[in-house]
Motif scaffolding. Structure first.
Motif, PDB file in Angstrom:
ATOM      1  N   GLY A  72       6.764  -7.872  -8.992  1.00 23.85           N
ATOM      2  CA  GLY A  72       6.770  -6.418  -9.219  1.00 23.85           C
ATOM      3  C   GLY A  72       5.721  -5.747  -8.347  1.00 23.85           C
ATOM      4  N   CYS A  73       4.551  -6.341  -8.312  1.00 22.26           N
ATOM      5  CA  CYS A  73       3.457  -5.803  -7.497  1.00 22.26           C
ATOM      6  C   CYS A  73       3.833  -5.838  -6.013  1.00 22.26           C
ATOM      7  CB  CYS A  73       2.198  -6.606  -7.775  1.00 22.26           C
ATOM      8  SG  CYS A  73       0.804  -6.234  -6.704  1.00 22.26           S
ATOM      9  N   ALA A  74       4.359  -6.976  -5.553  1.00 24.41           N
ATOM     10  CA  ALA A  74       4.737  -7.108  -4.134  1.00 24.41           C
ATOM     11  C   ALA A  74       5.754  -6.038  -3.749  1.00 24.41           C
ATOM     12  CB  ALA A  74       5.317  -8.499  -3.871  1.00 24.41           C
ATOM     13  N   SER A  75       6.683  -5.760  -4.661  1.00 27.54           N
ATOM     14  CA  SER A  75       7.768  -4.828  -4.356  1.00 27.54           C
ATOM     15  C   SER A  75       7.340  -3.371  -4.409  1.00 27.54           C
ATOM     16  CB  SER A  75       8.927  -5.037  -5.340  1.00 27.54           C
ATOM     17  OG  SER A  75       9.340  -6.384  -5.307  1.00 27.54           O
ATOM     18  N   ALA A  76       6.165  -3.109  -4.966  1.00 32.67           N
ATOM     19  CA  ALA A  76       5.701  -1.722  -5.110  1.00 32.67           C
ATOM     20  C   ALA A  76       4.513  -1.407  -4.203  1.00 32.67           C
ATOM     21  CB  ALA A  76       5.314  -1.460  -6.569  1.00 32.67           C
ATOM     22  N   ILE A  77       3.751  -2.430  -3.811  1.00 31.94           N
ATOM     23  CA  ILE A  77       2.445  -2.155  -3.205  1.00 31.94           C
ATOM     24  C   ILE A  77       2.559  -1.496  -1.826  1.00 31.94           C
ATOM     25  CG2 ILE A  77       2.066  -4.435  -2.093  1.00 31.94           C
ATOM     26  CD1 ILE A  77      -0.863  -4.179  -3.329  1.00 31.94           C
ATOM     27  N   GLY A  78       3.634  -1.787  -1.086  1.00 29.02           N
ATOM     28  CA  GLY A  78       3.835  -1.119   0.194  1.00 29.02           C
ATOM     29  C   GLY A  78       4.068   0.369  -0.008  1.00 29.02           C
ATOM     30  N   ALA A  79       4.821   0.692  -1.055  1.00 27.79           N
ATOM     31  CA  ALA A  79       5.077   2.098  -1.376  1.00 27.79           C
ATOM     32  C   ALA A  79       3.791   2.784  -1.822  1.00 27.79           C
ATOM     33  CB  ALA A  79       6.145   2.198  -2.470  1.00 27.79           C
ATOM     34  N   VAL A  80       2.975   2.073  -2.597  1.00 35.82           N
ATOM     35  CA  VAL A  80       1.685   2.615  -3.033  1.00 35.82           C
ATOM     36  C   VAL A  80       0.823   2.927  -1.808  1.00 35.82           C
ATOM     37  CG1 VAL A  80      -0.503   1.971  -4.138  1.00 35.82           C
ATOM     38  CG2 VAL A  80       1.667   1.512  -5.306  1.00 35.82           C
ATOM     39  N   LEU A  81       0.750   1.974  -0.889  1.00 30.87           N
ATOM     40  CA  LEU A  81      -0.055   2.183   0.322  1.00 30.87           C
ATOM     41  C   LEU A  81       0.546   3.279   1.197  1.00 30.87           C
ATOM     42  CD1 LEU A  81      -0.912  -1.545   1.157  1.00 30.87           C
ATOM     43  CD2 LEU A  81      -2.461   0.199   0.250  1.00 30.87           C
ATOM     44  N   GLY A  82       1.846   3.466   1.076  1.00 23.78           N
ATOM     45  CA  GLY A  82       2.516   4.525   1.818  1.00 23.78           C
ATOM     46  C   GLY A  82       2.404   5.886   1.145  1.00 23.78           C
ATOM     47  N   GLY A  83       1.698   5.937   0.015  1.00 21.58           N
ATOM     48  CA  GLY A  83       1.447   7.216  -0.650  1.00 21.58           C
ATOM     49  C   GLY A  83       2.622   7.750  -1.440  1.00 21.58           C
ATOM     50  N   ALA A  84       3.525   6.865  -1.872  1.00 23.82           N
ATOM     51  CA  ALA A  84       4.705   7.315  -2.620  1.00 23.82           C
ATOM     52  C   ALA A  84       4.318   7.852  -3.990  1.00 23.82           C
ATOM     53  CB  ALA A  84       5.672   6.145  -2.776  1.00 23.82           C
ATOM     54  N   ASP A  85       5.202   8.666  -4.561  1.00 21.86           N
ATOM     55  CA  ASP A  85       4.893   9.181  -5.894  1.00 21.86           C
ATOM     56  C   ASP A  85       5.212   8.123  -6.959  1.00 21.86           C
ATOM     57  OD1 ASP A  85       7.594   9.370  -6.774  1.00 21.86           O
ATOM     58  OD2 ASP A  85       7.795  11.316  -5.797  1.00 21.86           O
ATOM     59  N   ASP A  86       4.696   8.372  -8.163  1.00 15.71           N
ATOM     60  CA  ASP A  86       4.762   7.378  -9.239  1.00 15.71           C
ATOM     61  C   ASP A  86       6.189   6.949  -9.581  1.00 15.71           C
ATOM     62  OD1 ASP A  86       2.050   7.422  -9.413  1.00 15.71           O
ATOM     63  OD2 ASP A  86       1.955   8.679 -11.208  1.00 15.71           O
ATOM     64  N   ARG A  87       7.146   7.871  -9.446  1.00 10.64           N
ATOM     65  CA  ARG A  87       8.516   7.572  -9.851  1.00 10.64           C
ATOM     66  C   ARG A  87       9.124   6.496  -8.955  1.00 10.64           C
ATOM     67  NH1 ARG A  87      13.463   9.420  -8.773  1.00 10.64           N
ATOM     68  NH2 ARG A  87      12.558  10.521  -6.984  1.00 10.64           N
TER      69      ARG A  87
END
Lengths: 370, 370
Positions: free
Chosen positions: B222-237
């Motif tokens: 779950g973390c691997a699949s989200a962390i790139g988006a987090v670093l890319g500044g994506a919103d929480d949704r």
């Protein structure tokens, strides 16, 4: 000169602030791991029954609370940092006991001795992850409140504020505090690795000894002494001064510890006389003594090369460490590091009362019976 | 339908991006620990000589890179996250081998078997601390440049930018990524603790089994699949949708792994037939079979209660797990979780090509021979 409260009062005040938060954090561990952590902390016995103890002296929590006050923030601002530092410290104790195969700590069986190596490894791991969560989570309180979040995110805004009774801090402060914890943890582990490597060499020089102690002891005290200021949104200059104070204090503390490990009063330390020499520990007084040239240092080196030492040989080794100047050298090191720690506090920007209390804590830590 | 590159090409591209950064990160470990980590990763042999291998399939790095691309950021934005996830994954393997007393992994001696328990514990600890440093450090590049720093700190500003050739990201992104890593690490450790607790009970129910697998496998995917988006500044949704994709994928993967652990082809898995039954592992097919009422489930329970099973008894147990519906139940679970993972991707806001590639990777992971 600012009249300060006595050091025991300062420690007590910090414990009152930090212990409940630390206990709350540990209660978040999974039901399989929580009893092991609570046993290790001294709060519960092996059956999970409360002991009524609130743990040790609490030097690290006091430093974290004072470091928030040092930059004009309330002491409570430093609490998540204090909790994280205590979690990392206790992780390292649990894993060090596994690594060193020590079966007793503070007159009780160690976690691995009681619950097995596997569980001791896992509960230590859990404490490190929890430490990061504790410093990274508070700002999430803002997620519930966009206005406050914007405020917290703003670089120029107040670093801490109070939402619904919970003191929180900005994203920047959380990230810096997490970095502070991660860097100290990494340095501590590198110090432990160096210490393990020392076991397989016969002689360690003073520089190697200091590098190891800077990692094993200095890094986390440096972090403890700076993290409250980080959470309080202080600028890099003040944070660096406080971190330097903690690092120097850690090295002073370790020099004193090394002295007590050889010449400490067994009635006070709870260890036999010349304890570190019995265990062939490569500490600062020994390294300094071996660095001398001459027949004394040569005799010491050949004594320490023996696998087993008779009582008379241990006494002779202690005498040689002293006559070769090792005791004086470690005493000088402690004094010099204490002076450096106090000098670091004078780099400006530190609130007067906290300045005085940090200085008192440093003297208290270093001027244990030695 | 977007034509996608083949999954092996996607994995290859991610490995090309991530492996050099991962190797650079590991080179930062202290000289005492680095050879152990490089041995464990498969890059070096026990004497420190390079093997020419770049490690495993690299599903997790691919997920981290794709999750950055999923929100329109360059794949490179996900790299610090991919590195951190790989470090945490390998920490868990090293410590799990200590806990389980496993002497072999990928046909080589495990780290503790080769270097001792103490060093294996310490190098695992070092990888966790390094993982946090890797996600928390990039924004420090801004510290050298106040203008860029202000930009990075601004909530509305671009989340990533390029300073002196180094892709960095804002304070907020760094803190969120660190949180993502800390939470996944904590969940993984709780799952491991649950798994250890299962060893001392005779029966584990399906819910317990899934909770354990969600922690041990789901959390880090779950973390691997989200962390790139987090670093890319994506919103929480969007971050939540990608994290859900990874968690469901992890549970599907684990259900397949549980099936292969009993019915996998020994020529492919490298393990004997019915391997997990030999080791009395409490996996999903077994839990589902035991949940059935009737004589078959009762016979299975009494077989599994035997400390040692003869070859014919193991074959009989495998037959009973299947006849009581355990095989079908785990197959259904894998299919259902794969469908949920794919559905999570449809929650909107994901770039079409990355969407297609993430879906392909999920099918590839789940549709291993089972």
């Amino acid at each position: 000169m600012i009249p300060t409260k006595s050091v025991p009062e300062v420690l007590h005040r910090a414990r009152e602030l930090v212990t409940p938060a630390l206990q709350r954090a540990v209660r978040r561990l999974s039901p399989e791991l929580r009893p092991l952590a609570e046993y290790h902390m001294g709060w519960c016995d092996a059956d999970g029954c409360p002991t009524g103890s609130d743990g040790g002296k609490g030097i690290r929590p006091a430093l974290a609370v004072l470091s928030a006050e040092a930059v004009g923030a309330p002491g409570a601002t430093g609490v998540p940092g204090a909790v994280a530092v205590e979690l990392v410290h206790n992780f390292s104790l649990i894993h060090d006991d596994v690594v060193d195969e020590d079966t007793e700590r503070r007159h009780r069986p160690t976690v691995w001795a009681l619950f097995g190596v596997g569980r001791a490894v896992i509960v230590g791991d859990a404490l490190v992850a929890l430490a990061q969560q504790v410093v990274l989570e508070p700002f999430e309180a803002y997620a519930l409140d966009d206005g406050a979040r914007a405020l917290a995110g703003a670089e120029q805004g107040p670093a801490t504020t109070c939402v619904a009774g919970v003191t929180t801090f900005g994203l920047a402060a959380g990230a810096r505090a997490a970095r502070c914890i991660a860097d100290a943890t990494a340095a501590m582990i590198a110090g432990q690795a160096l210490d393990m490597a020392f076991e397989s060499v016969s002689v360690v020089d003073v520089a190697g000894c200091l590098a190891m102690e800077a990692g094993k002891t200095g890094a986390l005290l440096g972090c403890a002494s700076a993290i409250g200021a980080v959470l309080g949104g202080a600028d890099d200059r003040v944070v660096a001064a406080l971190a330097a104070y903690g690092m120097e204090l850690g090295l002073a503390f370790q020099a004193v510890d090394d002295l007590l490990g050889i010449w400490g009063d067994p009635a006070v330390t709870g260890k036999p006389a010349w304890s570190d020499l019995r265990q062939h520990k490569k500490t600062l007084p020994v390294a300094a003594a071996l660095a001398e040239s001459g027949p004394g240092a040569e005799e010491l080196a050949s004594l320490l090369a023996c696998e087993h030492l008779e009582e008379a040989q241990i006494a002779r080794a202690a005498h040689l460490v002293e006559s070769c100047g090792g005791r004086q050298s470690a005493t000088d090191e402690a004094d010099r590091r204490l002076a450096s720690a106090l000098a670091a506090l004078d780099q400006g920007g530190i609130v007067a009362r906290a300045h005085a209390e940090l200085a008192d804590v440093a003297r208290f830590v270093v001027e244990r019976e030695h």
